[in-house]
Scaffold this motif. Structure first.
Motif, short mmCIF file in Angstrom:
data_model
loop_
_atom_site.label_atom_id
_atom_site.label_comp_id
_atom_site.label_asym_id
_atom_site.label_seq_id
_atom_site.Cartn_x
_atom_site.Cartn_y
_atom_site.Cartn_z
N ASP A 23 0.84 -1.19 0.00
CA ASP A 23 0.00 0.00 0.00
C ASP A 23 0.87 1.24 0.00
N VAL A 24 0.22 2.39 -0.12
CA VAL A 24 0.94 3.65 -0.23
C VAL A 24 0.25 4.68 0.66
N LEU A 25 1.04 5.35 1.48
CA LEU A 25 0.50 6.47 2.25
C LEU A 25 0.65 7.71 1.38
N VAL A 26 -0.47 8.33 1.06
CA VAL A 26 -0.49 9.51 0.21
C VAL A 26 -0.95 10.67 1.07
N ALA A 27 -0.20 11.77 1.04
CA ALA A 27 -0.57 12.91 1.88
C ALA A 27 -0.14 14.22 1.26
N THR A 28 -0.96 15.23 1.47
CA THR A 28 -0.58 16.60 1.19
C THR A 28 -0.30 17.22 2.55
N ARG A 29 -0.05 18.50 2.58
CA ARG A 29 0.17 19.14 3.88
C ARG A 29 -1.09 19.12 4.74
N THR A 87 16.58 6.39 4.47
CA THR A 87 15.22 6.33 5.02
C THR A 87 14.86 7.75 5.45
N VAL A 88 13.59 7.96 5.70
CA VAL A 88 13.17 9.28 6.16
C VAL A 88 13.84 9.60 7.49
N THR A 89 13.88 8.64 8.39
CA THR A 89 14.54 8.86 9.68
C THR A 89 16.03 9.10 9.49
N GLY A 90 16.67 8.35 8.59
CA GLY A 90 18.10 8.52 8.34
C GLY A 90 18.42 9.89 7.78
N LEU A 91 17.61 10.36 6.83
CA LEU A 91 17.81 11.71 6.28
C LEU A 91 17.63 12.76 7.37
N ALA A 92 16.59 12.62 8.16
CA ALA A 92 16.34 13.59 9.24
C ALA A 92 17.53 13.64 10.20
N VAL A 99 12.74 14.83 14.34
CA VAL A 99 11.40 14.52 13.87
C VAL A 99 10.92 13.29 14.61
N GLN A 100 9.68 13.33 14.96
CA GLN A 100 9.12 12.21 15.68
C GLN A 100 8.24 11.41 14.73
N ILE A 101 8.68 10.20 14.47
CA ILE A 101 7.91 9.32 13.59
C ILE A 101 7.45 8.15 14.44
N ASP A 102 6.35 8.38 15.15
CA ASP A 102 5.80 7.34 16.00
C ASP A 102 4.87 6.42 15.22
N VAL A 103 4.17 7.00 14.28
CA VAL A 103 3.26 6.22 13.43
C VAL A 103 3.54 6.59 11.99
N ARG A 104 3.08 5.77 11.09
CA ARG A 104 3.35 5.99 9.67
C ARG A 104 2.81 7.33 9.18
N ASP A 105 1.74 7.82 9.78
CA ASP A 105 1.15 9.10 9.37
C ASP A 105 2.10 10.28 9.57
N ASP A 106 3.16 10.11 10.38
CA ASP A 106 4.12 11.18 10.62
C ASP A 106 5.13 11.32 9.48
N ILE A 107 5.24 10.33 8.62
CA ILE A 107 6.27 10.31 7.59
C ILE A 107 6.13 11.47 6.59
N PRO A 108 4.95 11.75 6.03
CA PRO A 108 4.87 12.85 5.06
C PRO A 108 5.30 14.20 5.62
N SER A 109 4.91 14.53 6.83
CA SER A 109 5.33 15.83 7.38
C SER A 109 6.84 15.86 7.56
N ALA A 110 7.44 14.74 7.91
CA ALA A 110 8.90 14.67 8.01
C ALA A 110 9.54 14.85 6.64
N MET A 111 8.92 14.28 5.60
CA MET A 111 9.45 14.42 4.24
C MET A 111 9.45 15.88 3.80
N PHE A 112 8.35 16.58 4.08
CA PHE A 112 8.29 18.01 3.75
C PHE A 112 9.34 18.79 4.52
#
Length: 182
Positions: A23-29, A87-92, A99-112
Motif C-alpha cells: 500500500d501507499v501512504l499519500v498525503a498533502t500538507r 530512510t526518512v529517519t536517516g535523512l532527518a 522529527v518524531q515518527i511514531d506512526v506511519r502518518d508522521d512520515i509525510p510531514s517529516a518528508m516536507f
C-alpha cells in the motif's frame, strides 16, 4: 507545477508518498491516507510527487519511470558525497532534525520538513558548495530535473550565462600544476 515569477515556489501543492510493497501512504500538507497501489499509480502518473527513492517507488508502483521530487536526489545535490541512511529517519538524522515518527502518518510531514531544510541550506550564504552550484542547477533544470526550479530559486541568483562546461567541469577554477616523477 507552474512557475510564477512573482511568488516563490512552494511544496504546498505537492503530494507526498510513502510507497510500501502492499500500500501507499499519500498525503498533502492538509490531509492524507493509505490508498491501494493502483490509486497511488494514478496519482503519480498525473503529477510529480514527493518520494524517497524515485526508482524504488516507480518499481513498487509498477511504473517504468516516475517524475518525482526524490529526497535522496536532493540530498545528494545539497550534500554531495555525504553518507546518509536512505530512510526518512536517516535523512532527518543526517540533517540534525528532530522529527518524531511514531506512526506511519508522521512520515509525510517529516518528508516536507527534510525538503525544506535542504532547500534552506542551499539558500544560506555559508552553503559550502555554492561555487558552480548555480550553473549545475541551471543545467539540471533545463534537463527537466523536478527539483531544478526549487534549487535554482534557493540558490537565489540567476546562473551565469551558459558556457560550454555548463557547471559540469568542476576542475575549471583549479590552478594548473605539474606532477613530478617519483
Amino acid at each position: 507545477m507552474t512557475r510564477n515569477s512573482h511568488s516563490p515556489l512552494s511544496l504546498d501543492a505537492v503530494t507526498a508518498m510513502d510507497v510500501r510493497v502492499r500500500d501507499v501512504l499519500v498525503a498533502t500538507r492538509d490531509d492524507g491516507g493509505v490508498v491501494e497501489v493502483d490509486e497511488a499509480r494514478r496519482i503519480a502518473e498525473g503529477e510529480p510527487v514527493l518520494v524517497l527513492n524515485r526508482v524504488l517507488a516507480a518499481r513498487r508502483l509498477g511504473l517504468r519511470s516516475l517524475q518525482a521530487y526524490d529526497l535522496l536526489e536532493l540530498y545528494a545535490f545539497v550534500r554531495p558525497a555525504r553518507f546518509t541512511v536512505p530512510t526518512v529517519t536517516g535523512l532527518a538524522e543526517s540533517l540534525g532534525l528532530v522529527v518524531q515518527i511514531d506512526v506511519r502518518d508522521d512520515i509525510p510531514s517529516a518528508m516536507f520538513q527534510i525538503a525544506e531544510t535542504l532547500l534552506a541550506d542551499l539558500s544560506s550564504e555559508t552553503y559550502a558548495y555554492r561555487a558552480g552550484a548555480d550553473r549545475l542547477a541551471a543545467a539540471l533544470d533545463r534537463a527537466g530535473w523536478p527539483w531544478g526550479p526549487f534549487v535554482v530559486e534557493a540558490l537565489g541568483r540567476a546562473p551565469k550565462p551558459r558556457r560550454e562546461e555548463d557547471g559540469f567541469a568542476v576542475w575549471v577554477p583549479l590552478k594548473e600544476w605539474e606532477d613530478r616523477a617519483p
